[in-house]
Design an enzyme around this catalytic site. Structure first.
Site, PDB file in Angstrom:
ATOM      1  N   GLY A  46      23.430 -20.856  44.509  1.00 53.18           N
ATOM      2  CA  GLY A  46      24.631 -20.580  43.721  1.00 53.18           C
ATOM      3  C   GLY A  46      25.112 -19.172  44.001  1.00 53.18           C
ATOM      4  CD  GLN A  51      25.449 -13.474  42.501  1.00 55.41           C
ATOM      5  OE1 GLN A  51      25.868 -14.629  42.420  1.00 55.41           O
ATOM      6  NE2 GLN A  51      24.184 -13.191  42.732  1.00 55.41           N
ATOM      7  CB  CYS A  92      19.320 -13.353  40.586  1.00 58.18           C
ATOM      8  SG  CYS A  92      21.055 -12.880  40.644  1.00 58.18           S
ATOM      9  CG  LEU A  93      21.287 -15.037  46.351  1.00 56.11           C
ATOM     10  CD1 LEU A  93      22.588 -15.661  46.818  1.00 56.11           C
ATOM     11  CD2 LEU A  93      20.265 -15.003  47.491  1.00 56.11           C
ATOM     12  CG  HIS A 134      21.550 -17.737  37.465  1.00 56.92           C
ATOM     13  ND1 HIS A 134      20.294 -17.197  37.528  1.00 56.92           N
ATOM     14  CD2 HIS A 134      22.305 -17.048  38.381  1.00 56.92           C
ATOM     15  CE1 HIS A 134      20.291 -16.216  38.433  1.00 56.92           C
ATOM     16  NE2 HIS A 134      21.489 -16.117  38.972  1.00 56.92           N
ATOM     17  CD  GLU A 135      25.351 -18.755  40.212  1.00 54.80           C
ATOM     18  OE1 GLU A 135      25.812 -17.601  40.224  1.00 54.80           O
ATOM     19  OE2 GLU A 135      24.335 -19.078  40.842  1.00 54.80           O
ATOM     20  CG  HIS A 138      25.929 -13.647  38.153  1.00 54.21           C
ATOM     21  ND1 HIS A 138      25.294 -12.433  38.308  1.00 54.21           N
ATOM     22  CD2 HIS A 138      25.116 -14.559  38.730  1.00 54.21           C
ATOM     23  CE1 HIS A 138      24.135 -12.609  38.950  1.00 54.21           C
ATOM     24  NE2 HIS A 138      24.010 -13.897  39.220  1.00 54.21           N
TER      25      HIS A 138
HETATM   26  O1  GNR Z   1      19.645 -18.989  44.824  1.00 54.65           O
HETATM   27  C1  GNR Z   1      19.431 -18.978  43.613  1.00 54.65           C
HETATM   28  N1  GNR Z   1      18.407 -19.706  43.118  1.00 54.65           N
HETATM   29  C2  GNR Z   1      18.203 -19.926  41.745  1.00 54.65           C
HETATM   30  C3  GNR Z   1      16.998 -20.479  41.340  1.00 54.65           C
HETATM   31  C4  GNR Z   1      16.763 -20.730  39.995  1.00 54.65           C
HETATM   32  C5  GNR Z   1      17.727 -20.451  39.061  1.00 54.65           C
HETATM   33  C6  GNR Z   1      18.937 -19.903  39.445  1.00 54.65           C
HETATM   34  C7  GNR Z   1      19.176 -19.646  40.775  1.00 54.65           C
HETATM   35  S1  GNR Z   1      20.710 -18.999  41.264  1.00 54.65           S
HETATM   36  C8  GNR Z   1      20.276 -18.142  42.726  1.00 54.65           C
HETATM   37  C9  GNR Z   1      21.516 -17.599  43.414  1.00 54.65           C
HETATM   38  C10 GNR Z   1      22.170 -16.569  42.538  1.00 54.65           C
HETATM   39  O2  GNR Z   1      21.747 -15.464  42.362  1.00 54.65           O
HETATM   40  N2  GNR Z   1      23.250 -16.920  41.904  1.00 54.65           N
HETATM   41  O3  GNR Z   1      23.875 -16.080  41.070  1.00 54.65           O
HETATM   42 NI    NI Z   2      22.360 -14.749  40.313  1.00 55.82          NI
END
Ligand code: GNR
Ligand code: NI
Length: 182
Positions: A46, A51, A92-93, A134-135, A138
């Protein structure tokens, strides 16, 4: 399309609140293309526009094993989060090198505009529900470690900064896909 640089902690850009997209035009679709390419290259499942430094309410997700089911969400809103909670190990990236269990509603209904600007509403569960939430955090300037205690959050941020200086450990962001294959 282009691969963009992913902004990481402790950048204050990640704390910005993103603004609604007024018109879904070619520029927006081009940004979505860049976001998908950046997400696939990372690799991640995601990505939110902030980001890559764009404070607009746009999200891309692909949780498929084959990495061929891109989803784009513009101005997403959670209509019905479930009362039942699931705990998921998140990464999270923007917080590389950190993985922690986070509790969130395990299902949600999301209203959004698709890449044609059409209003949609769909129900999500499992990993997809986790990643959408999660997104969407952000978009409000929230990263997943903000859900931890102050102590654990502090440790996690320090750990990520250290990891970014010396990324010795294997990158686990494609973990779910690797787990499925093995
Ligand atoms: O790549 C991602 N893997 C992930 C694994 C578990 C819960 C959420 C994520 S999102 C993350 C990519 C990211 O940072 N998206 O904002
Ligand atoms: Ni993230």
């Amino acid at each position: 399309m282009a691969i963009k640089e992913i902004i990481t902690v402790p950048s204050s850009i990640l704390k910005k609140i993103s603004s609604s997209v007024e018109v879904v035009d070619e520029e927006i679709r081009s940004t979505l293309g860049d976001m998908l390419e950046t997400m696939y290259a990372a690799p991640g499942i995601g990505l939110a526009a902030i980001q890559i430094g764009i404070p607009k309410r746009m999200i891309v997700i692909d949780v498929s094993e084959e990495r061929n089911e891109p989803h784009c969400f513009i101005n997403p809103e959670i209509m019905k989060p479930s009362k039942t909670i699931a705990s998921f190990e998140e990464g999270c990236l923007s917080v590389p090198g950190v993985w922690e269990e986070i509790e969130r509603p395990d299902k949600c209904s999301v209203k959004y505009l698709n890449r044609d600007g059409k209003e949609c509403e769909k129900n999500y569960s499992g990993l997809m529900a986790t990643v959408i939430q999660h997104e969407m955090d952000h978009l409000e300037g929230i990263v997943f470690v903000d859900h931890l205690s102050r102590l654990k959050k502090g440790i996690s941020i320090k750990k990520s900064i250290k990891f970014q200086k010396n990324p010795v450990k294997e990158d686990r962001l494609a973990k779910y896909h690797n787990d499925k294959k093995s």
